[in-house]
Design a protein around this motif. Structure first.
Motif, PDB file in Angstrom:
ATOM      1  N   ASP A   7      32.366  46.212  50.496  1.00 48.75           N
ATOM      2  CA  ASP A   7      31.306  46.751  50.093  1.00 48.75           C
ATOM      3  C   ASP A   7      30.968  48.699  49.700  1.00 48.75           C
ATOM      4  OD1 ASP A   7      32.401  47.484  52.556  1.00 48.75           O
ATOM      5  OD2 ASP A   7      30.505  46.485  53.444  1.00 48.75           O
ATOM      6  N   THR A   8      32.065  49.321  48.956  1.00 50.95           N
ATOM      7  CA  THR A   8      31.578  49.988  48.707  1.00 50.95           C
ATOM      8  C   THR A   8      30.362  50.802  47.877  1.00 50.95           C
ATOM      9  OG1 THR A   8      33.809  51.051  49.866  1.00 50.95           O
ATOM     10  CG2 THR A   8      32.466  52.509  47.993  1.00 50.95           C
ATOM     11  N   PRO A   9      29.616  51.236  47.227  1.00 53.17           N
ATOM     12  CA  PRO A   9      28.758  51.246  46.669  1.00 53.17           C
ATOM     13  C   PRO A   9      29.601  50.935  44.950  1.00 53.17           C
ATOM     14  CG  PRO A   9      28.427  53.373  48.104  1.00 53.17           C
ATOM     15  CD  PRO A   9      29.195  52.578  48.155  1.00 53.17           C
ATOM     16  N   ARG A  10      28.856  50.568  43.855  1.00 53.48           N
ATOM     17  CA  ARG A  10      29.469  50.284  43.105  1.00 53.48           C
ATOM     18  C   ARG A  10      29.385  51.456  41.877  1.00 53.48           C
ATOM     19  NH1 ARG A  10      30.405  46.515  38.252  1.00 53.48           N
ATOM     20  NH2 ARG A  10      28.106  46.873  36.575  1.00 53.48           N
ATOM     21  N   ALA A  11      28.789  52.395  41.983  1.00 53.19           N
ATOM     22  CA  ALA A  11      28.774  53.996  41.410  1.00 53.19           C
ATOM     23  C   ALA A  11      30.632  54.375  41.371  1.00 53.19           C
ATOM     24  CB  ALA A  11      27.795  54.948  41.658  1.00 53.19           C
ATOM     25  N   ASN A  12      31.312  54.082  42.793  1.00 55.09           N
ATOM     26  CA  ASN A  12      32.217  54.582  43.451  1.00 55.09           C
ATOM     27  C   ASN A  12      33.634  53.728  42.670  1.00 55.09           C
ATOM     28  OD1 ASN A  12      30.759  54.865  45.888  1.00 55.09           O
ATOM     29  ND2 ASN A  12      31.515  56.314  44.827  1.00 55.09           N
ATOM     30  N   VAL A  13      32.983  52.343  42.376  1.00 59.71           N
ATOM     31  CA  VAL A  13      33.935  51.288  41.738  1.00 59.71           C
ATOM     32  C   VAL A  13      34.059  52.043  40.079  1.00 59.71           C
ATOM     33  CG1 VAL A  13      34.707  49.531  40.985  1.00 59.71           C
ATOM     34  CG2 VAL A  13      33.488  49.098  44.358  1.00 59.71           C
ATOM     35  N   VAL A  14      33.314  51.751  39.500  1.00 61.83           N
ATOM     36  CA  VAL A  14      33.390  51.896  38.548  1.00 61.83           C
ATOM     37  C   VAL A  14      33.820  52.889  37.669  1.00 61.83           C
ATOM     38  CG1 VAL A  14      31.625  51.993  36.319  1.00 61.83           C
ATOM     39  CG2 VAL A  14      30.939  50.509  37.767  1.00 61.83           C
ATOM     40  N   GLU A  15      32.963  54.308  38.496  1.00 58.78           N
ATOM     41  CA  GLU A  15      33.402  55.744  37.501  1.00 58.78           C
ATOM     42  C   GLU A  15      34.767  55.614  38.054  1.00 58.78           C
ATOM     43  OE1 GLU A  15      32.298  59.290  40.597  1.00 58.78           O
ATOM     44  OE2 GLU A  15      32.516  57.614  42.283  1.00 58.78           O
ATOM     45  N   CYS A  16      35.736  54.930  39.519  1.00 61.73           N
ATOM     46  CA  CYS A  16      37.326  54.724  39.281  1.00 61.73           C
ATOM     47  C   CYS A  16      37.895  54.074  38.102  1.00 61.73           C
ATOM     48  CB  CYS A  16      38.471  54.575  40.683  1.00 61.73           C
ATOM     49  SG  CYS A  16      37.161  55.285  42.083  1.00 61.73           S
ATOM     50  N   GLU A  17      37.480  53.082  37.277  1.00 57.13           N
ATOM     51  CA  GLU A  17      37.836  51.843  36.962  1.00 57.13           C
ATOM     52  C   GLU A  17      38.108  52.866  35.943  1.00 57.13           C
ATOM     53  OE1 GLU A  17      36.298  47.583  38.685  1.00 57.13           O
ATOM     54  OE2 GLU A  17      35.152  48.839  37.314  1.00 57.13           O
ATOM     55  N   GLN A  18      36.669  53.529  35.041  1.00 58.79           N
ATOM     56  CA  GLN A  18      36.604  54.201  34.223  1.00 58.79           C
ATOM     57  C   GLN A  18      37.490  55.516  33.295  1.00 58.79           C
ATOM     58  OE1 GLN A  18      34.683  53.611  31.503  1.00 58.79           O
ATOM     59  NE2 GLN A  18      34.340  51.167  32.207  1.00 58.79           N
ATOM     60  N   THR A  19      37.748  56.570  35.375  1.00 57.40           N
ATOM     61  CA  THR A  19      38.756  56.888  34.562  1.00 57.40           C
ATOM     62  C   THR A  19      40.619  56.857  35.108  1.00 57.40           C
ATOM     63  OG1 THR A  19      38.380  58.096  37.571  1.00 57.40           O
ATOM     64  CG2 THR A  19      37.222  59.164  35.227  1.00 57.40           C
ATOM     65  N   GLY A  20      40.188  55.739  34.429  1.00 56.56           N
ATOM     66  CA  GLY A  20      41.719  55.042  34.572  1.00 56.56           C
ATOM     67  C   GLY A  20      42.869  54.829  36.023  1.00 56.56           C
ATOM     68  N   ALA A  21      42.109  54.558  37.002  1.00 59.70           N
ATOM     69  CA  ALA A  21      42.400  54.312  38.655  1.00 59.70           C
ATOM     70  C   ALA A  21      43.210  52.873  38.180  1.00 59.70           C
ATOM     71  CB  ALA A  21      41.606  54.804  39.734  1.00 59.70           C
ATOM     72  N   HIS A  22      44.294  52.438  39.665  1.00 59.05           N
ATOM     73  CA  HIS A  22      43.781  51.161  39.689  1.00 59.05           C
ATOM     74  C   HIS A  22      43.244  50.929  40.888  1.00 59.05           C
ATOM     75  CE1 HIS A  22      47.842  51.190  37.384  1.00 59.05           C
ATOM     76  NE2 HIS A  22      47.758  52.748  37.669  1.00 59.05           N
ATOM     77  N   VAL A  23      42.241  50.257  41.547  1.00 59.47           N
ATOM     78  CA  VAL A  23      41.105  50.390  42.282  1.00 59.47           C
ATOM     79  C   VAL A  23      41.613  48.857  42.930  1.00 59.47           C
ATOM     80  CG1 VAL A  23      39.181  50.070  43.113  1.00 59.47           C
ATOM     81  CG2 VAL A  23      39.352  50.945  40.978  1.00 59.47           C
ATOM     82  N   THR A  24      41.311  49.044  43.737  1.00 56.65           N
ATOM     83  CA  THR A  24      42.072  48.049  45.150  1.00 56.65           C
ATOM     84  C   THR A  24      41.004  48.323  46.235  1.00 56.65           C
ATOM     85  OG1 THR A  24      44.204  47.966  45.126  1.00 56.65           O
ATOM     86  CG2 THR A  24      43.476  46.265  46.539  1.00 56.65           C
ATOM     87  N   LEU A  25      40.130  46.683  46.104  1.00 56.64           N
ATOM     88  CA  LEU A  25      39.165  46.540  46.983  1.00 56.64           C
ATOM     89  C   LEU A  25      39.343  45.640  47.831  1.00 56.64           C
ATOM     90  CD1 LEU A  25      35.970  46.295  44.741  1.00 56.64           C
ATOM     91  CD2 LEU A  25      36.773  48.292  45.781  1.00 56.64           C
ATOM     92  N   MET A  26      39.207  45.964  49.464  1.00 54.85           N
ATOM     93  CA  MET A  26      39.819  45.431  50.319  1.00 54.85           C
ATOM     94  C   MET A  26      38.545  44.644  51.335  1.00 54.85           C
ATOM     95  SD  MET A  26      42.816  47.557  51.806  1.00 54.85           S
ATOM     96  CE  MET A  26      43.130  46.307  53.283  1.00 54.85           C
ATOM     97  N   ALA A  27      38.711  44.056  52.311  1.00 51.03           N
ATOM     98  CA  ALA A  27      37.228  43.135  53.454  1.00 51.03           C
ATOM     99  C   ALA A  27      37.783  44.683  54.382  1.00 51.03           C
ATOM    100  CB  ALA A  27      38.539  42.015  53.532  1.00 51.03           C
ATOM    101  N   GLY A  28      37.026  45.461  54.959  1.00 49.58           N
ATOM    102  CA  GLY A  28      37.495  46.347  56.133  1.00 49.58           C
ATOM    103  C   GLY A  28      36.874  46.969  56.089  1.00 49.58           C
ATOM    104  N   LEU A  29      37.005  48.065  56.313  1.00 46.32           N
ATOM    105  CA  LEU A  29      36.645  50.128  56.668  1.00 46.32           C
ATOM    106  C   LEU A  29      38.046  50.795  55.732  1.00 46.32           C
ATOM    107  CD1 LEU A  29      34.900  49.774  60.353  1.00 46.32           C
ATOM    108  CD2 LEU A  29      33.869  49.727  57.756  1.00 46.32           C
TER     109      LEU A  29
END
Lengths: 387, 387
Positions: free
Chosen positions: A159-181
């Motif tokens: 549930d991290t803000p979507r802006a953070n997910v998108v910026e990581c994707e657009q700068t080429g990171a491998h992103v894993t979203l997890m249930a939890g904190l």
């Protein structure tokens, strides 16, 4: 290069500097970088700063990189310290300032730490970097890793803000979203890092993010013409910025730039996740993990900080304090600061305002003291909080 | 203050400077600010700049505000000019740079123009400001108006990115979302402004936004050590930045700072809204309104620009060109730039990359020329474009 060694912040054991290290090999606490400050002060002079580059690398002699070619920079730091006259007038404070960290690359103060950490990771030969993040640290790591040509692996709550997910994707990171904190994400990095060959750049689990962040302290001193403010109000998740500033003040005193007086350091947290506030109030040096952490200020959703004792030590040594504000208060404060000063703060930064009002009402700060609020990032990255 | 007068950019009629004016009273075209540059150059010297403030007000003598107290600043300008070595290597360019305007207040280059325009509006006594905007200009006006203590009225298309709407609301603007395009919003402002007592700060409909934007040209020159690049690739909606840079180059030449050589100015537009490209290709000096304008790069969705002839004059005088790229190309370019350099560009800024590739393929630029791409804002403000 003026680095002499790394030192454990808890047991003070010395570690050698020119190796990729995480935590103290004896007690598992954070390592801090130590410098030959006498040598640093020979070329780093207050008077020489005015014509230096307009980013944090202006303080080159007290930063850890050996070879300039390893500096990974996007122009981070040397952000404006803005006088907040309108807001000050509204709440009855004469000398109120906002340090606006939203003007960093990736729109948050996390750029400072990641510029230093990724530079050092590159210099010391890391290939793959991993981090658990509440959001903005991820965006910053992704950006600096891309610029350095290193691979990076990001773990964030789902549930991290979507802006953070998108910026990581657009700068080429491998992103894993997890249930939890963020703590769950940190556990995942810890579990997998050895097998995957990742270098862990979690907050204070490597020695260099705090070196980037400490430049906040150098900048405040320089921007205030070497007279520190009376009170610093700082939204505290992992606390690296506060710890870094406290370290910077000591370094500057050792170099003869400032005296022994210190600002009162005030930690602000969200009521839904306030481990440092609890520990401060109950007189503990280490903070218990905060259960069921919840707040829209995602950067404050850090239920357990490895640098807890360093934050608490600084608060107490400075005769500061720690207090919590509600999500309703910090969201309302965003519009209040925005309407008065035109700065659309991150919710974490906005949290400083209700904290200041409480301190003022309680007589813990007075209207003629010089005060700084830290806006740690850009409000536009938190659209979910304003729906 | 070194302003002598305002001059119509089309018919050259002189207008007095110390009054709130919009367009030329004879021909209805934009007014430009003229300075006594000989006088300005007495205190504004290249050598004196290094130790000046790290924002656009470092060029104080060629900016229009009379009284320093009227300067409305949030720390805009003096953004980093980043060498893009990784990206350059990927596409075969040796000296590629990105001017990163996302590090401005409100995360876009619009802050420059609005800092100057709101300062002047305040100095000349305006109380209420109004603007039609494709997004980022609105966010910038809202911020600077709040900081100045002025009321502001924003008109945006109802499909403007949500980040722009939220930032305006959080900085206290009156926001109206309209069916239609920026031209429809402009018509609404024009229709109501007299009755409402609004001062219209539309692009090039008042003389000062371009003065803020021209500092892009001063900064490029200073950051390149007074040797301008060979090619400037600029995403063009209203075109104020390009017009401003062109003006800055002339002013610097008059002050003896640079010679008569100029970069080739390249305008990039989106295929779905390319009025300048059409006019350039068909040899017109003025551009027809582009029908059914559509692009995810909201800042490029400007079907009719009042400064069209100034843009086209600069392109032609510089032996530059104008070309369009598709939305698919510019969105793909965002990830390409992000992955190579860690800069998450606005879609408008990303559009420069496919344009550069086309120029390179066509032999219109060569691999050893020094080139600058303009990233006009932060990608995080355009989440809708990345879903």
């Amino acid at each position: 290069m003026n680095v002499t060694h790394l030192e454990c912040a808890a047991c003070h054991l010395e570690h050698e500097a020119r190796r990729l290290l995480n935590l103290c090999r004896e007690c598992g606490k954070p390592l801090l970088v130590r410098y030959d400050l006498e040598q640093a002060a020979r070329t780093l002079k207050k008077e020489s700063l005015a014509s230096r580059r307009a980013d944090l690398w202006r303080y080159r002699e007290v930063l850890p990189v050996e070879n300039d070619e390893n500096i990974v920079s996007l122009g981070e730091g040397w952000t404006p310290l803005l006088r907040a006259k309108n807001l000050g007038k509204q709440i009855g404070i004469n000398q109120l300032y906002i340090k606006d960290e939203s003007q960093n690359p990736t729109q948050s103060f996390k750029a400072r730490g990641m510029s230093a950490a990724v530079s050092m990771a590159k210099e010391l030969g890391a290939q793959k970097l991993a981090v658990p993040s509440a959001g903005n640290a991820a965006g910053a790591l992704a950006a600096y890793a891309a610029r350095a040509g290193l691979e990076c692996f990001i773990f964030m709550p789902d549930d991290t803000p979507r802006a953070n997910v998108v910026e990581c994707e657009q700068t080429g990171a491998h992103v894993t979203l997890m249930a939890g904190l963020i703590t769950d994400c940190g556990a995942e990095v810890a579990r997998r890092k050895e097998a995957e060959g990742w270098f862990d750049v979690s907050t204070l689990k490597e020695p260099y993010r705090v070196e980037g962040k400490k430049t906040l302290g150098y900048e405040l001193a320089e921007q205030f013409n070497w007279e520190l403010p009376d009170v610093i109000i700082y939204p505290t998740g992992g606390g690296t910025g506060l710890i870094g500033m406290w370290k910077a003040f000591d370094e500057m005193e050792q170099m003869g730039w400032i005296g022994s007086e210190r600002p009162r350091m005030v930690t602000v947290q969200a009521s839904g996740c306030a481990p440092i506030v609890r520990a401060f109030e109950s007189g503990q040096r280490f903070a218990d993990e905060f259960p069921n952490a919840e707040t829209v200020a995602s950067g404050l959703r850090v239920p357990k900080a490895i640098g807890d004792f360093l934050i608490l030590d600084a608060i107490r040594a400075s005769k500061g304090t720690a207090l919590a504000v509600t999500d309703e208060e910090l969201i309302a404060a965003t519009g209040e600061i925005g309407g008065a000063e035109g700065i659309f703060c991150a919710p974490e930064g906005a949290a400083c305002l209700p904290a200041l009002k409480k301190l003022l009402a309680a007589g813990e700060v007075s209207k003629d003291e010089r005060m700084v609020l830290f806006n740690t990032g850009a409000g536009v990255k938190y659209l979910e909080a304003f729906s």
